[in-house]
Design an enzyme around this catalytic site. Structure first.
Site, PDB file in Angstrom:
ATOM      1  N   ARG A 103       1.473  14.934  13.752  1.00  7.64           N
ATOM      2  CA  ARG A 103       1.575  14.511  12.495  1.00  7.64           C
ATOM      3  C   ARG A 103       1.794  15.576  11.152  1.00  7.64           C
ATOM      4  O   ARG A 103       1.590  15.983  10.585  1.00  7.64           O
ATOM      5  CB  ARG A 103       0.884  13.362  11.481  1.00  7.64           C
ATOM      6  CG  ARG A 103       0.833  11.823  12.214  1.00  7.64           C
ATOM      7  CD  ARG A 103       0.301  10.698  12.157  1.00  7.64           C
ATOM      8  NE  ARG A 103       0.787  10.020  10.708  1.00  7.64           N
ATOM      9  CZ  ARG A 103       0.475   8.921   9.664  1.00  7.64           C
ATOM     10  NH1 ARG A 103      -0.624   8.815  10.529  1.00  7.64           N
ATOM     11  NH2 ARG A 103       1.528   8.802   8.578  1.00  7.64           N
TER      12      ARG A 103
ATOM     13  N   CYS B   6      -5.119  12.865  13.582  1.00  6.05           N
ATOM     14  CA  CYS B   6      -4.443  11.471  13.468  1.00  6.05           C
ATOM     15  C   CYS B   6      -4.724  10.166  14.516  1.00  6.05           C
ATOM     16  O   CYS B   6      -4.105  11.001  15.620  1.00  6.05           O
ATOM     17  CB  CYS B   6      -3.222  11.328  13.261  1.00  6.05           C
ATOM     18  SG  CYS B   6      -3.353   9.656  12.085  1.00  6.05           S
TER      19      CYS B   6
ATOM     20  N   ASP C 158       4.687   0.837  11.842  1.00 12.62           N
ATOM     21  CA  ASP C 158       3.711  -0.346  11.457  1.00 12.62           C
ATOM     22  C   ASP C 158       3.704  -1.537  12.033  1.00 12.62           C
ATOM     23  O   ASP C 158       2.398  -2.256  11.656  1.00 12.62           O
ATOM     24  CB  ASP C 158       3.133  -0.270   9.855  1.00 12.62           C
ATOM     25  CG  ASP C 158       3.561   1.168   9.756  1.00 12.62           C
ATOM     26  OD1 ASP C 158       2.936   2.053  10.333  1.00 12.62           O
ATOM     27  OD2 ASP C 158       3.600   1.593   8.553  1.00 12.62           O
TER      28      ASP C 158
ATOM     29  N   LYS D  66       1.062  -1.135   0.158  1.00 11.57           N
ATOM     30  CA  LYS D  66       0.066  -0.038   0.048  1.00 11.57           C
ATOM     31  C   LYS D  66       0.992   1.339  -0.119  1.00 11.57           C
ATOM     32  O   LYS D  66       0.649   1.691  -0.663  1.00 11.57           O
ATOM     33  CB  LYS D  66      -0.736  -0.475   1.483  1.00 11.57           C
ATOM     34  CG  LYS D  66      -1.231   1.415   1.607  1.00 11.57           C
ATOM     35  CD  LYS D  66      -2.566   1.310   3.018  1.00 11.57           C
ATOM     36  CE  LYS D  66      -1.306   1.292   4.428  1.00 11.57           C
ATOM     37  NZ  LYS D  66      -1.026   2.674   4.772  1.00 11.57           N
ATOM     38  N   ASN D  67       1.899   1.234   1.078  1.00 12.36           N
ATOM     39  CA  ASN D  67       2.695   2.433   1.569  1.00 12.36           C
ATOM     40  C   ASN D  67       3.354   2.826   0.411  1.00 12.36           C
ATOM     41  O   ASN D  67       3.965   3.751  -0.103  1.00 12.36           O
ATOM     42  CB  ASN D  67       3.176   2.769   2.082  1.00 12.36           C
ATOM     43  CG  ASN D  67       2.258   2.706   3.122  1.00 12.36           C
ATOM     44  OD1 ASN D  67       1.032   3.087   2.749  1.00 12.36           O
ATOM     45  ND2 ASN D  67       2.471   2.506   4.599  1.00 12.36           N
TER      46      ASN D  67
ATOM     47  N   ARG E 163      -8.483  -0.073   5.189  1.00  8.11           N
ATOM     48  CA  ARG E 163      -7.888   0.662   4.436  1.00  8.11           C
ATOM     49  C   ARG E 163      -6.368  -0.134   4.130  1.00  8.11           C
ATOM     50  O   ARG E 163      -5.498   1.188   3.126  1.00  8.11           O
ATOM     51  CB  ARG E 163      -7.903   2.295   5.061  1.00  8.11           C
ATOM     52  CG  ARG E 163      -8.640   3.109   5.742  1.00  8.11           C
ATOM     53  CD  ARG E 163      -8.716   4.119   6.530  1.00  8.11           C
ATOM     54  NE  ARG E 163      -7.156   4.721   5.818  1.00  8.11           N
ATOM     55  CZ  ARG E 163      -6.901   5.821   6.333  1.00  8.11           C
ATOM     56  NH1 ARG E 163      -7.448   6.706   7.413  1.00  8.11           N
ATOM     57  NH2 ARG E 163      -6.111   6.434   5.527  1.00  8.11           N
TER      58      ARG E 163
HETATM   59  C1  EPZ Z   1       4.847   6.951   6.316  1.00  3.69           C
HETATM   60  O1  EPZ Z   1       3.527   7.575   7.086  1.00  3.69           O
HETATM   61  C2  EPZ Z   1       3.674   5.869   6.783  1.00  3.69           C
HETATM   62  N1  EPZ Z   1       2.721   6.149   5.356  1.00  3.69           N
HETATM   63  C3  EPZ Z   1       2.973   5.457   7.396  1.00  3.69           C
HETATM   64  O2  EPZ Z   1       2.463   4.282   7.171  1.00  3.69           O
HETATM   65  C4  EPZ Z   1       4.273   4.636   8.380  1.00  3.69           C
HETATM   66  O3  EPZ Z   1       3.878   4.819   9.886  1.00  3.69           O
HETATM   67  C5  EPZ Z   1       5.479   6.486   8.724  1.00  3.69           C
HETATM   68  O4  EPZ Z   1       5.512   6.305   7.420  1.00  3.69           O
HETATM   69  C6  EPZ Z   1       6.609   5.413   9.360  1.00  3.69           C
HETATM   70  O5  EPZ Z   1       7.325   4.290   8.650  1.00  3.69           O
HETATM   71  C7  EPZ Z   1       2.655   6.390   4.228  1.00  3.69           C
HETATM   72  O6  EPZ Z   1       3.899   5.964   3.582  1.00  3.69           O
HETATM   73  C8  EPZ Z   1       1.296   6.322   2.814  1.00  3.69           C
HETATM   74  P1  EPZ Z   1       6.746  10.159   7.807  1.00  3.69           P
HETATM   75  P2  EPZ Z   1       4.613   9.043   6.443  1.00  3.69           P
HETATM   76  O7  EPZ Z   1       6.440  11.566   7.667  1.00  3.69           O
HETATM   77  O8  EPZ Z   1       5.243   9.832   5.603  1.00  3.69           O
HETATM   78  C9  EPZ Z   1       7.443  13.246  11.951  1.00  3.69           C
HETATM   79  C10 EPZ Z   1       0.382   2.936   7.740  1.00  3.69           C
HETATM   80  O9  EPZ Z   1      -0.206   1.846   8.929  1.00  3.69           O
HETATM   81  N2  EPZ Z   1       7.283  13.745  11.229  1.00  3.69           N
HETATM   82  O10 EPZ Z   1       7.760   8.997   7.967  1.00  3.69           O
HETATM   83  O11 EPZ Z   1       3.017  10.152   7.069  1.00  3.69           O
HETATM   84  C11 EPZ Z   1       6.359  12.281  11.875  1.00  3.69           C
HETATM   85  O12 EPZ Z   1       5.436  13.515  13.094  1.00  3.69           O
HETATM   86  C12 EPZ Z   1       0.852   4.042   8.145  1.00  3.69           C
HETATM   87  O13 EPZ Z   1       0.303   2.274   6.881  1.00  3.69           O
HETATM   88  C13 EPZ Z   1       7.448  15.488  10.916  1.00  3.69           C
HETATM   89  O14 EPZ Z   1       8.142  15.919  12.102  1.00  3.69           O
HETATM   90  O15 EPZ Z   1       5.879   8.990   7.776  1.00  3.69           O
HETATM   91  C14 EPZ Z   1       7.093  10.854  12.605  1.00  3.69           C
HETATM   92  O16 EPZ Z   1       6.955  11.131  13.919  1.00  3.69           O
HETATM   93  C15 EPZ Z   1      -0.017   5.059   8.839  1.00  3.69           C
HETATM   94  N3  EPZ Z   1       7.359  16.139   9.888  1.00  3.69           N
HETATM   95  C16 EPZ Z   1       8.366  10.473  11.908  1.00  3.69           C
HETATM   96  O17 EPZ Z   1       8.296  11.882  10.677  1.00  3.69           O
HETATM   97  C17 EPZ Z   1       7.010  16.210   8.986  1.00  3.69           C
HETATM   98  O18 EPZ Z   1       6.980  17.235   7.881  1.00  3.69           O
HETATM   99  C18 EPZ Z   1       7.864  10.193  10.386  1.00  3.69           C
HETATM  100  O19 EPZ Z   1       6.739   9.964  10.067  1.00  3.69           O
HETATM  101  C19 EPZ Z   1       6.951  14.743   8.306  1.00  3.69           C
HETATM  102  C20 EPZ Z   1       6.869  13.740   9.380  1.00  3.69           C
END
Ligand code: EPZ
Length: 419
Positions: free
Chosen positions: A121, A116, A306, A22-23, A398
């Site tokens: 996030r 969320c 995840d 999915k991701n 989802r």
């Molecule tokens: C991706 O989310 C995945 N979603 C998530 O999967 C997954 O948990 C996550 O990566 C971490 O592996 C998709 O790929 C669609 P991040 P993403 O930006 O990109 C912080 C699932 O269950 N951050 O890597 O949103 C954030 O708060 C889902 O399939 C900032 O601080 O995650 C977190 O602590 C849920 N500022 C960390 O970085 C930003 O601008 C990692 O988040 C962006 C993120």
């Protein structure tokens, strides 16, 4: 709405296949916006998030045709530049249209995602990435409006929790059509980011270093249409592996990439589970309660956040006390409170969960709070004695394609009931 009624305990045995990731699929579908030529994506899992992304692309004027697991996308003609609140609030990954719309048209308006269940996030790193490419970024009435002809730039995309998958992907999609060279330092190394790189390369982009913390992109004038098959879903495969372990079962998981699963295979083995890997498959066999293990989530190649909820469900029936630390998201432990309603003994203290293993769980009525929490409750329900009723399984739909059918095919007893 649907709920699951699970009759446990059951022992899973047989062969079950994981779908495509999915991701990986979600950013790849958004990346189709980068060209007016048709793109074909194969093996697409039939998931609510994929349907939402298709709906979003259609709302922008993109032609999206889906036949079973194949999606054809053509972003020709007039393309709108606004991703509305109505769609973005349903799925944060809608944010992936920001980079491609900005890169191709120099104009993108994307609603800020709301709250969320797994914690705050922010999108600051996404904005930092595009600002480093010269975009003007404004917040207008709940929307991020980014404009400007992009040029290559250098940036460090790491936040306090480490690299960001979404910000890395968005910046890559924005940079492929920018003038000149872009260097993303602190890039996320997740296989799904590399797979997006693979798709962009198939479209004619020039990218080096995908899968490493330094990604280098040389902008090109135009991209072409491409055909692509995304990588297998390591999170679904990991979920199925834990399902085998928690039911003391014996499962062959096919259609997976064991190399992407090292961080879960290792703690499974330490927990006393036998895992054998082969080409695009692994077999998982468990004969007793898991030995306690401590896990701490971190960005790839660390233990995936995840899979934390599912692994916590397994450790809940461990033969001793385990400690689970969540380093990626701030409050991703809602599943623990529901597991406790099934007899687990989990104490949460900030980002740490102390899991005191119990001999067995008991079926109960529980509520799913997010995608992976739902999966954890399903796994717990398989192992629990009696009936487990899981409400709000739309979260599960989802990200897992017919999980109950897959599990029922290897011995589970799960009914989907509409209420
Ligand atoms: C991706 O989310 C995945 N979603 C998530 O999967 C997954 O948990 C996550 O990566 C971490 O592996 C998709 O790929 C669609 P991040 P993403 O930006 O990109 C912080 C699932 O269950 N951050 O890597 O949103 C954030 O708060 C889902 O399939 C900032 O601080 O995650 C977190 O602590 C849920 N500022 C960390 O970085 C930003 O601008 C990692 O988040 C962006 C993120």
């Amino acid at each position: 709405m649907d709920k699951f009624v699970i009759h446990g305990p059951t022992r899973l045995e047989g062969t079950v296949a994981a779908a495509a990731a999915k991701n990986a699929v979600l950013p790849i579908l958004a990346a189709c916006l980068l060209t007016e030529e048709p793109c074909t994506i194969r093996d697409v899992p039939l998931l609510e998030d994929v349907r939402t992304m298709a709906r979003l692309l259609r709302s922008l004027g993109v032609k999206v045709e889906q036949r079973k697991h194949t999606i054809k996308i053509e972003a020709a003609g007039k393309i709108e530049r606004t991703a509305t609140y109505d769609i973005v609030r349903k799925m944060r990954a809608s944010y992936y249209v920001l980079g491609p719309l900005l890169g191709r048209f120099g104009d993108a308006r994307v609603s800020l995602p709301g709250g969320c269940a797994i914690g705050p996030r922010p999108v600051d790193l996404h904005l930092k990435g595009i600002a480093a490419l010269g975009a003007n970024v404004n917040l207008e009435h709940g929307y991020i409006h980014a404009t400007g002809r992009l040029r290559g730039g250098s940036m460090l995309l790491e936040g306090t929790s480490g690299p960001s998958v979404g910000a890395t992907a968005n910046t890559m999609m924005a940079a492929v059509l920018a003038d000149g060279e872009t260097v993303i330092q602190g890039a996320a190394c997740e296989p799904e980011v590399s797979d997006l790189g693979g798709f962009l390369t198939a479209m004619g982009a020039r990218i080096e270093g995908c899968g490493t913390p330094a990604v280098r992109i040389r902008g090109v004038k135009k991209l072409r249409g491409a055909e692509y098959r995304p990588i297998p879903d390591r999170i679904e495969a990991g979920t199925l592996a834990v399902a085998a372990a928690i039911t003391r079962g014996n499962l062959e998981v096919t259609g997976c990439e064991p190399a992407h699963l090292a961080s879960v295979i290792d703690p499974l083995r330490r927990a006393g589970v036998t895992v054998e890997t082969g080409r695009r498959k692994m077999t998982v066999n468990a004969e007793r309660r898991p030995t306690p293990v401590n896990i701490a989530t971190s960005p790839y190649p660390g233990f995936a956040t995840d899979l934390q909820a599912q692994f916590t469900a397994l450790l809940a029936i461990g033969d001793g006390t385990s400690v689970v630390t969540e380093n990626v998201f701030e409050s991703r432990f809602l599943h623990a409170l529901e597991l406790n309603r099934m007899g687990a003994k989990i104490d949460i203290n900030g980002r740490t969960a102390v899991v005191q293993g119990v001999p067995s769980l008991a079926g109960a009525q529980v509520m799913a709070s997010d995608l992976r929490a739902s999966a954890a409750l399903v796994l717990a329900g398989l192992a629990a004695k009696g009936e487990t009723e899981i409400q709000r399984i739309y979260h599960l739909d989802r990200g897992y394609e017919s999980l109950e059918q897959k599990l029922n095919g290897v011995g589970a007893k799960i009914e989907r009931v509409s209420y």
